[in-house]
Write a protein that holds these residues in place. Structure first.
Motif, PDB file in Angstrom:
ATOM      1  N   UNK A  25       0.786  -3.099   2.658  1.00 58.31           N
ATOM      2  CA  UNK A  25       1.901  -2.189   2.742  1.00 58.31           C
ATOM      3  C   UNK A  25       2.494  -2.026   2.751  1.00 58.31           C
ATOM      4  N   UNK A  26       3.452  -2.687   3.660  1.00 64.50           N
ATOM      5  CA  UNK A  26       4.349  -2.729   4.684  1.00 64.50           C
ATOM      6  C   UNK A  26       5.350  -3.478   3.554  1.00 64.50           C
ATOM      7  N   UNK A  27       4.685  -4.378   3.425  1.00 61.05           N
ATOM      8  CA  UNK A  27       6.148  -5.693   2.333  1.00 61.05           C
ATOM      9  C   UNK A  27       6.345  -4.587   1.435  1.00 61.05           C
ATOM     10  N   UNK A  28       4.894  -4.366   0.326  1.00 53.83           N
ATOM     11  CA  UNK A  28       5.444  -3.014  -1.074  1.00 53.83           C
ATOM     12  C   UNK A  28       5.807  -1.521  -0.781  1.00 53.83           C
ATOM     13  N   UNK A  29       5.818  -1.292   1.099  1.00 54.91           N
ATOM     14  CA  UNK A  29       6.321   0.121   0.267  1.00 54.91           C
ATOM     15  C   UNK A  29       8.041  -0.066   0.701  1.00 54.91           C
ATOM     16  N   UNK A  30       8.038  -1.340   1.637  1.00 56.83           N
ATOM     17  CA  UNK A  30      10.268  -1.844   2.012  1.00 56.83           C
ATOM     18  C   UNK A  30      10.256  -1.801   0.372  1.00 56.83           C
ATOM     19  N   UNK A  63      -5.703  -1.022  18.889  1.00 58.21           N
ATOM     20  CA  UNK A  63      -4.375  -2.303  18.942  1.00 58.21           C
ATOM     21  C   UNK A  63      -4.014  -2.644  17.645  1.00 58.21           C
ATOM     22  N   UNK A  64      -2.636  -3.305  18.048  1.00 53.24           N
ATOM     23  CA  UNK A  64      -2.032  -3.966  17.490  1.00 53.24           C
ATOM     24  C   UNK A  64      -2.474  -5.240  16.072  1.00 53.24           C
ATOM     25  N   UNK A  65      -2.908  -4.977  15.251  1.00 54.20           N
ATOM     26  CA  UNK A  65      -3.427  -6.203  14.357  1.00 54.20           C
ATOM     27  C   UNK A  65      -3.017  -7.360  14.623  1.00 54.20           C
ATOM     28  N   UNK A  66      -3.104  -9.212  14.635  1.00 50.98           N
ATOM     29  CA  UNK A  66      -2.843 -10.323  14.842  1.00 50.98           C
ATOM     30  C   UNK A  66      -2.434 -10.247  13.195  1.00 50.98           C
ATOM     31  N   UNK A  67      -1.783 -11.619  13.306  1.00 49.71           N
ATOM     32  CA  UNK A  67      -0.828 -12.272  12.610  1.00 49.71           C
ATOM     33  C   UNK A  67      -1.313 -12.334  11.191  1.00 49.71           C
ATOM     34  N   UNK A  68      -1.184 -11.948  10.556  1.00 47.21           N
ATOM     35  CA  UNK A  68      -2.323 -12.251   8.916  1.00 47.21           C
ATOM     36  C   UNK A  68      -1.934 -13.489   8.156  1.00 47.21           C
ATOM     37  N   UNK A  69      -3.203 -13.032   8.111  1.00 45.86           N
ATOM     38  CA  UNK A  69      -4.176 -14.288   7.740  1.00 45.86           C
ATOM     39  C   UNK A  69      -3.050 -14.871   6.358  1.00 45.86           C
ATOM     40  N   UNK A  70      -3.034 -16.259   5.995  1.00 49.01           N
ATOM     41  CA  UNK A  70      -2.981 -17.061   5.150  1.00 49.01           C
ATOM     42  C   UNK A  70      -2.699 -16.718   3.723  1.00 49.01           C
ATOM     43  N   UNK A  71      -3.817 -16.108   3.414  1.00 47.49           N
ATOM     44  CA  UNK A  71      -3.832 -15.177   1.369  1.00 47.49           C
ATOM     45  C   UNK A  71      -2.840 -13.601   1.995  1.00 47.49           C
ATOM     46  N   UNK A  72      -2.586 -13.421   3.066  1.00 43.14           N
ATOM     47  CA  UNK A  72      -2.048 -12.536   3.144  1.00 43.14           C
ATOM     48  C   UNK A  72      -0.466 -12.709   3.227  1.00 43.14           C
ATOM     49  N   UNK A  73       0.076 -13.414   3.903  1.00 43.34           N
ATOM     50  CA  UNK A  73       0.838 -14.121   4.264  1.00 43.34           C
ATOM     51  C   UNK A  73       1.660 -14.247   2.907  1.00 43.34           C
ATOM     52  N   UNK A  74       0.879 -14.894   2.259  1.00 41.36           N
ATOM     53  CA  UNK A  74       0.617 -15.167   0.795  1.00 41.36           C
ATOM     54  C   UNK A  74       1.356 -14.359  -0.029  1.00 41.36           C
ATOM     55  N   UNK A  75       0.230 -13.236  -0.460  1.00 43.14           N
ATOM     56  CA  UNK A  75       1.330 -12.461  -1.515  1.00 43.14           C
ATOM     57  C   UNK A  75       1.816 -11.560  -0.251  1.00 43.14           C
ATOM     58  N   UNK A  76       2.196 -10.442   0.789  1.00 40.98           N
ATOM     59  CA  UNK A  76       3.530 -10.528   2.099  1.00 40.98           C
ATOM     60  C   UNK A  76       5.092 -11.200   0.840  1.00 40.98           C
ATOM     61  N   UNK A  77       4.728 -12.763   0.713  1.00 44.57           N
ATOM     62  CA  UNK A  77       5.365 -13.222   0.366  1.00 44.57           C
ATOM     63  C   UNK A  77       5.444 -13.331  -1.211  1.00 44.57           C
ATOM     64  N   UNK A  78       4.718 -12.771  -1.535  1.00 48.70           N
ATOM     65  CA  UNK A  78       5.339 -12.836  -3.441  1.00 48.70           C
ATOM     66  C   UNK A  78       5.892 -11.379  -3.251  1.00 48.70           C
ATOM     67  N   UNK A  79       5.754 -10.341  -2.781  1.00 49.27           N
ATOM     68  CA  UNK A  79       6.443  -9.055  -2.723  1.00 49.27           C
ATOM     69  C   UNK A  79       7.428  -9.007  -2.675  1.00 49.27           C
ATOM     70  N   UNK A  80       7.472 -10.140  -1.696  1.00 49.77           N
ATOM     71  CA  UNK A  80       9.165 -10.504  -0.300  1.00 49.77           C
ATOM     72  C   UNK A  80      10.783 -10.441  -2.099  1.00 49.77           C
ATOM     73  N   UNK A  81       9.355 -11.397  -2.577  1.00 51.65           N
ATOM     74  CA  UNK A  81      10.167 -12.535  -3.472  1.00 51.65           C
ATOM     75  C   UNK A  81      10.415 -11.401  -4.369  1.00 51.65           C
ATOM     76  N   UNK A  82       9.509 -10.333  -5.270  1.00 53.99           N
ATOM     77  CA  UNK A  82       9.424  -9.726  -6.249  1.00 53.99           C
ATOM     78  C   UNK A  82      10.459  -8.808  -5.873  1.00 53.99           C
ATOM     79  N   UNK A  83      11.103  -8.116  -4.733  1.00 50.27           N
ATOM     80  CA  UNK A  83      11.594  -7.437  -4.190  1.00 50.27           C
ATOM     81  C   UNK A  83      13.322  -7.936  -4.036  1.00 50.27           C
TER      82      UNK A  83
END
Length: 184
Positions: A25-30, A63-83
């Protein structure tokens, strides 16, 4: 998702899911904020739909979550690419994420409250039923009125399908990781 609906998802796995969703959601909303003036987003109340602040609130006690899983990172990268491309295919993610939250999320809120009474459910809370219905209508109207060409519309549909499938992969990976942890 079936485990969550059946009330068989552990608190730790649910919190892990929330942490992954926060990254999404941070990636999508940005991406959406950066495109706020785009004609295909006209009429969308991004502030009312925003889920990142609610996810942070739900996760704060653990507390804060850990680093995103690879599946999440793929999703975030896709959103950033579209942005970066200013691609209206982002609407596919708006459809999958927010419309899903406005429909099924309301059921999930009740399930989580029943199964984990001390777990925050702000992520699933858009307000009272009238507000939820209004946001659903607004979202459907924005999607229907988006000035898209046929290829752009096909791209939005394909992106919504990809988003749904990627979410399922993420959920499956979280459940598998939880099962592995129990066996160790």
């Amino acid at each position: 998702m079936q485990r969550l609906l059946a009330g068989r998802l552990s608190r730790d796995t649910y919190r892990a899911l929330l942490g992954e969703l926060l990254a999404l959601y941070q990636a999508l909303e940005a991406a959406l904020q950066a495109q706020a003036g785009a004609p295909w987003l006209q009429g969308l109340d991004l502030d009312a739909l925003s889920r990142a602040p609610a996810l942070r609130a739900d996760l704060a006690p653990a507390g804060p979550p850990g680093d995103p899983r690879p599946e999440t990172q793929d999703y975030v990268e896709r959103l950033e690419h579209l942005a970066r491309r200013k691609d209206p295919a982002l609407l596919g993610h708006v459809y999958t994420r927010y419309l899903g939250d406005l429909h099924g999320g309301q059921v999930l809120r009740r399930v989580v409250r029943r199964q984990h009474p001390d777990q925050g459910t702000a992520f699933h809370d858009f307000g009272d039923d009238q507000r939820v219905q209004g946001l659903r209508r607004q979202l459907v109207q924005v999607l229907a009125a988006a000035p898209l060409s046929e290829p752009e519309t096909a791209s939005v549909v394909a992106e919504a399908c990809w988003s749904f499938e990627q979410h399922q992969r993420l959920f499956d990976a979280l459940v598998a990781a939880a099962q592995d942890a129990r066996q160790d």
